[in-house]
Write a protein that holds these residues in place. Structure first.
Motif, PDB file in Angstrom:
ATOM      1  N   ARG A  12      -3.914   8.686  -1.555  1.00 16.30           N
ATOM      2  CA  ARG A  12      -2.629   8.792  -2.233  1.00 16.30           C
ATOM      3  C   ARG A  12      -1.505   8.289  -1.310  1.00 16.30           C
ATOM      4  O   ARG A  12      -0.591   7.578  -1.719  1.00 16.30           O
ATOM      5  N   PHE A  13      -1.627   8.658  -0.039  1.00 20.24           N
ATOM      6  CA  PHE A  13      -0.646   8.249   0.966  1.00 20.24           C
ATOM      7  C   PHE A  13      -0.618   6.722   1.080  1.00 20.24           C
ATOM      8  O   PHE A  13       0.444   6.085   1.053  1.00 20.24           O
ATOM      9  N   ALA A  14      -1.841   6.131   1.141  1.00 13.87           N
ATOM     10  CA  ALA A  14      -1.935   4.675   1.258  1.00 13.87           C
ATOM     11  C   ALA A  14      -1.411   4.004  -0.002  1.00 13.87           C
ATOM     12  O   ALA A  14      -0.675   3.008   0.049  1.00 13.87           O
ATOM     13  N   ALA A  15      -1.749   4.556  -1.160  1.00 13.72           N
ATOM     14  CA  ALA A  15      -1.374   3.936  -2.431  1.00 13.72           C
ATOM     15  C   ALA A  15       0.130   3.976  -2.668  1.00 13.72           C
ATOM     16  O   ALA A  15       0.672   3.162  -3.424  1.00 13.72           O
ATOM     17  N   SER A  16       0.822   4.911  -2.005  1.00  8.54           N
ATOM     18  CA  SER A  16       2.264   4.981  -2.211  1.00  8.54           C
ATOM     19  C   SER A  16       3.013   4.347  -1.029  1.00  8.54           C
ATOM     20  O   SER A  16       4.124   4.763  -0.708  1.00  8.54           O
ATOM     21  N   ASP A  17       2.358   3.377  -0.381  1.00  4.10           N
ATOM     22  CA  ASP A  17       2.966   2.673   0.746  1.00  4.10           C
ATOM     23  C   ASP A  17       3.431   3.592   1.863  1.00  4.10           C
ATOM     24  O   ASP A  17       4.447   3.346   2.525  1.00  4.10           O
ATOM     25  N   GLY A  18       2.714   4.688   2.038  1.00  2.00           N
ATOM     26  CA  GLY A  18       3.056   5.569   3.143  1.00  2.00           C
ATOM     27  C   GLY A  18       4.237   6.474   2.888  1.00  2.00           C
ATOM     28  O   GLY A  18       4.736   7.125   3.802  1.00  2.00           O
ATOM     29  N   ARG A  19       4.711   6.528   1.614  1.00  2.00           N
ATOM     30  CA  ARG A  19       5.868   7.399   1.339  1.00  2.00           C
ATOM     31  C   ARG A  19       5.470   8.730   0.699  1.00  2.00           C
ATOM     32  O   ARG A  19       6.295   9.597   0.534  1.00  2.00           O
ATOM     33  N   GLY A  20       4.138   8.806   0.278  1.00  2.00           N
ATOM     34  CA  GLY A  20       3.719   9.950  -0.527  1.00  2.00           C
ATOM     35  C   GLY A  20       3.484  11.212   0.254  1.00  2.00           C
ATOM     36  O   GLY A  20       2.905  11.296   1.250  1.00  2.00           O
TER      37      GLY A  20
END
Lengths: 130, 139
Positions: free
Chosen positions: A122-130
């Motif tokens: 999830r972290f990776a999929a949100s460009d590190g903003r999640g």
């Protein structure tokens, strides 16, 4: 609790998933053994958990995730009754209680592991903003 | 996947069998000195008979097993003949037929039943715990 077809990037997710299934199968056997602890002639059912687990983890880590072994491929064994046992029942309640406790703890640890991996994705999929 | 819900059904069959056994023990203890029954004669000790009921093989190759009470039998042991001429149910020779119930044996049965009930209740608790944890995946 199978999340079939969920394969992201490597075999670890499906490996974890398969081990959850294994733990659940183990749980079914333990609960059957405890329910039948007083049934005459009932033989305790066990599966060679260590061997299956080793095979699953081996394939998951080396990337051969397409063909993970199922429990059905390894025979469920029946523990023979002690000749001194008058009712022919081979359930060892202490052993089953220990297996039950260990199985629950490890199942919960696994679900925590799966959640952690999903959080990484999830972290990776949100460009590190999640 | 049958898994978790199947385990609940297995554990509750164990709890049910334990309750039936407890009921028999309570009946036996209460009627340890009963000399009159509807069928005539002294009370006969009740013995529940447990039987394994195999469930269908799961897709993971394991086969669970429930426990069922197939019947509650009467203990075939003959009644005890006790000399007690003052008893209203005494025969011509002054003997009364009492049920052959050993209270110590019933107490031991009571303790093993209570332990196995506890074990099955633990299974329910552990299963509930696992199911709740599984629902937390991805949270």
């Amino acid at each position: 609790m199978s999340v079939s077809g969920f394969r992201l990037f490597d075999g670890v997710n499906s490996g974890l998933e398969r081990v959850l299934d294994l733990r659940e199968a183990q749980h079914t056997l333990v609960s059957s053994n405890l329910a039948n602890a007083d049934t005459p002639g009932y033989l305790a059912r066990e599966m060679p958990f260590g061997e299956i687990l080793a095979a699953v983890m081996d394939e998951a880590v080396t990337g051969g995730a397409e063909e993970l072994p199922q429990v059905g491929e390894a025979e469920v064994e029946e523990r023979p009754a002690d000749p001194g046992d008058l009712d022919g029942n081979s359930v060892d309640a202490e052993h089953e209680a220990g297996t039950l406790a260990l199985n629950t703890v490890l199942y919960n640890a696994l679900t925590a592991g799966v959640s952690r991996r999903l959080a990484l994705l999830r972290f990776a999929a949100s460009d590190g903003r999640g | 996947m049958a898994g978790i819900s199947e385990v609940f059904s297995i554990a509750s069959s164990g709890l049910g069998a334990g309750r039936t056994r407890l009921q028999s023990i309570a009946t036996n203890m209460a009627n340890a000195r009963t000399t009159r029954t509807e069928a005539g004669g002294p009370y006969q000790r009740q013995v529940p008979v447990f039987e394994t009921e195999d469930l269908a093989e799961g897709d993971d190759g394991t086969r669970g097993a429930r426990v069922v009470v197939s019947e509650v039998m009467e203990d075939p042991r003959p009644p005890l003949r006790v000399h007690d001429p003052g008893h209203p149910d005494a025969d011509a020779d002054g003997y009364v037929l009492y049920p052959d119930i050993n209270v110590l044996q019933e107490m031991v049965d009571l303790m093993t039943t209570s332990r196995s009930y506890e074990a099955n209740a633990n299974v329910v608790e552990a299963t509930r715990d696992m199911a709740l944890q599984a629902l937390q995946i991805g949270r």
